[in-house]
Design an enzyme around this catalytic site. Structure first.
Site, PDB file in Angstrom:
ATOM      1  N   GLY A 110      22.495  73.573  10.237  1.00 58.82           N
ATOM      2  CA  GLY A 110      21.247  72.826  10.124  1.00 58.82           C
ATOM      3  C   GLY A 110      21.087  72.152   8.768  1.00 58.82           C
ATOM      4  N   THR A 111      21.495  72.853   7.725  1.00 56.47           N
ATOM      5  CA  THR A 111      21.367  72.301   6.374  1.00 56.47           C
ATOM      6  C   THR A 111      22.141  70.989   6.267  1.00 56.47           C
ATOM      7  OG1 THR A 111      21.122  74.507   5.427  1.00 56.47           O
ATOM      8  CG2 THR A 111      21.855  72.760   3.929  1.00 56.47           C
ATOM      9  N   GLN A 129      14.154  75.415  14.043  1.00 55.78           N
ATOM     10  CA  GLN A 129      13.396  76.591  14.495  1.00 55.78           C
ATOM     11  C   GLN A 129      12.816  76.399  15.886  1.00 55.78           C
ATOM     12  OE1 GLN A 129      12.669  79.693  13.138  1.00 55.78           O
ATOM     13  NE2 GLN A 129      14.077  79.271  11.476  1.00 55.78           N
ATOM     14  N   CYS A 180      15.927  84.410   0.289  1.00 57.84           N
ATOM     15  CA  CYS A 180      16.297  83.895  -1.023  1.00 57.84           C
ATOM     16  C   CYS A 180      17.709  84.352  -1.356  1.00 57.84           C
ATOM     17  CB  CYS A 180      15.294  84.447  -2.033  1.00 57.84           C
ATOM     18  SG  CYS A 180      15.085  83.397  -3.423  1.00 57.84           S
TER      19      CYS A 180
HETATM   20  N1  PLP Z   1      15.877  73.954   8.831  1.00 58.13           N
HETATM   21  C1  PLP Z   1      15.090  74.974   9.200  1.00 58.13           C
HETATM   22  C2  PLP Z   1      13.695  74.698   9.668  1.00 58.13           C
HETATM   23  C3  PLP Z   1      15.578  76.282   9.152  1.00 58.13           C
HETATM   24  O1  PLP Z   1      14.800  77.307   9.504  1.00 58.13           O
HETATM   25  C4  PLP Z   1      16.904  76.497   8.697  1.00 58.13           C
HETATM   26  C5  PLP Z   1      17.465  77.877   8.566  1.00 58.13           C
HETATM   27  O2  PLP Z   1      16.861  78.720   7.961  1.00 58.13           O
HETATM   28  C6  PLP Z   1      17.680  75.384   8.335  1.00 58.13           C
HETATM   29  C7  PLP Z   1      17.129  74.133   8.414  1.00 58.13           C
HETATM   30  C8  PLP Z   1      19.087  75.553   7.855  1.00 58.13           C
HETATM   31  O3  PLP Z   1      19.957  75.775   8.924  1.00 58.13           O
HETATM   32  P1  PLP Z   1      21.380  76.481   8.646  1.00 58.13           P
HETATM   33  O4  PLP Z   1      21.097  77.903   8.338  1.00 58.13           O
HETATM   34  O5  PLP Z   1      22.126  76.299   9.947  1.00 58.13           O
HETATM   35  O6  PLP Z   1      22.029  75.733   7.536  1.00 58.13           O
END
Ligand code: PLP
Length: 375
Positions: free
Chosen positions: A70-71, A177, A322
């Site tokens: 996601g990041t 989410q 964190c």
């Molecule tokens: N965006 C949201 C709303 C998230 O909750 C998260 C994960 O905590 C991410 C992005 C990041 O996703 P990832 O852990 O796959 O990098």
């Protein structure tokens, strides 16, 4: 162990593990090659792309760009749009760090970044988002729902208002989410860019995708061998991508049942807790994800409570997870106007697909017992 931290990550589904297994063994090919072993891997990736596109209503499989989670999807959306269009970002104060830090990166490239405030429930007003856009805006990014509080944003209204005023600006939503419980539709009247992560929906960690509406150009943020049509270089993680497709299909198929079962569990948890100890629901009556119970226990320090809960076999979370394990005041709660004391007394419990009212009753019994012991 009562695992109530599904917003952090979810257990991998059995069907996902089964789908991935051959790719961790005999089906090891690199999809970028030309021989039969490579072609087999390439076919598996393209099949995964087709299945994911179909599951979210995307018209073309190539609208799905596989990422390392996601990041990375958020980085590609925000920085990729800003760089390709030579413009700035409009986003909200409660976004995940993946979006906010990408916006800061864009700011360092001397583009304008506007951070729109939220109300006490963590909601952004569509008009304020629209008002923050100017001629230099490349992309608007508003999450579908918040990872800490579960607050659902009025993304459809934002799209309508923004498009009625400025047809050119791109609209991104981080649906990481929300994907487990809310419909996420690509295509007509939907966002231009949508981020999804595997591990929040029973898929593997370290894989996700960015939906990119056909015709939209993004500047890649990872450079190299030109995989994913040059949009994301790096050898594909074939096993993870196949697992992601299985997780997406399973999550979409069970979404309605999930909403009912997990929502009933979360509600029962809060009811049972409330009958024994004082709690405040952080977002009040605002629309929120069925999985999330972000609660304040007045007079009880969250940091201590979390440790005692862990000892009692309950996994929960405070603030954003964190890197150091230390708890810092959450930027989300600060943006919502909670004072430090309220923020320091608040905890997130997040339910998952294996939970029901029975696990919720058990969880409420244990949590209430721990809280009573601290009062
Ligand atoms: N965006 C949201 C709303 C998230 O909750 C998260 C994960 O905590 C991410 C992005 C990041 O996703 P990832 O852990 O796959 O990098």
């Amino acid at each position: 162990m009562l695992y109530l931290d599904h917003a952090a990550t979810t257990p991998t589904r059995a069907e996902v593990r089964a789908a991935m297994a051959p790719y961790l063994g005999e089906r090891f090919g690199n999809p970028s090659g030309i021989h039969a072993t490579a072609r087999a891997a390439k076919n598996s990736i393209e099949e995964a792309r087709e299945r994911i596109a179909a599951a979210i209503g995307a018209t073309r499989p190539l609208e799905i760009v596989f990422t390392g989670g996601g990041t990375e999807a958020d980085n590609l959306a925000i920085a990729g749009a800003a760089l390709a269009r030579d413009g700035g970002v409009v986003t909200t104060a409660v976004e995940h760090a993946a979006v906010l830090e990408s916006a800061r990166f864009v700011e360092r490239l001397r583009h304008t970044v506007a951070i729109v405030p939220v109300d006490r429930a963590g909601r952004v007003a569509p008009e304020m988002v629209a008002d923050a856009i100017d001629d230099g805006t490349a992309v608007v990014s508003v999450m579908t729902a918040n990872n800490e509080t579960g607050t659902i944003q009025p993304v459809e209204n934002i799209i309508r208002i923004v498009r009625s005023g400025n047809g050119r600006v791109l609209i991104h939503t981080d649906a990481v989410q929300a994907f487990a419980s809310l419909p996420v539709h690509a295509g007509d009247n939907g966002p231009d860019l949508i981020s999804v992560s595997g591990h929040k929906i029973g898929g593997p960690q370290g894989v996700g995708f960015l939906y990119v509406l056909d015709g939209i150009e993004l500047e890649p943020v990872i450079h190299g061998g030109g995989q994913e049509l040059g949009r994301r270089s790096g050898t594909h993680n074939v096993a993870a991508i196949v697992g992601l497709a299985a997780a997406v299909e399973a999550a979409v198929a069970e979404r309605d049942a999930y909403r009912i079962r997990v929502g009933a569990a979360r509600d029962r948890f809060e009811e049972d807790l409330r009958s024994r100890v004082p709690i405040d629901v952080t977002v009040g009556d605002a629309d929120r994800l069925v999985s999330h119970a972000h609660l304040r226990f007045p007079g009880i320090l969250a940091e201590t409570l979390l440790v005692r809960l862990d000892l009692a076999g309950v996994a929960a979370a405070a603030g954003a997870a964190c890197h150091s394990g230390a708890i810092t005041t959450s930027h989300v709660l600060v943006a919502m106007g909670l004072d430090r004391e309220a923020a320091a007394e608040s905890i997130r419990f997040s339910f998952g697909r294996q939970d029901d009212v029975t696990t919720a009753e058990e969880a409420a019994r244990v949590v209430a017992g721990v809280v009573e012991g601290m009062s």
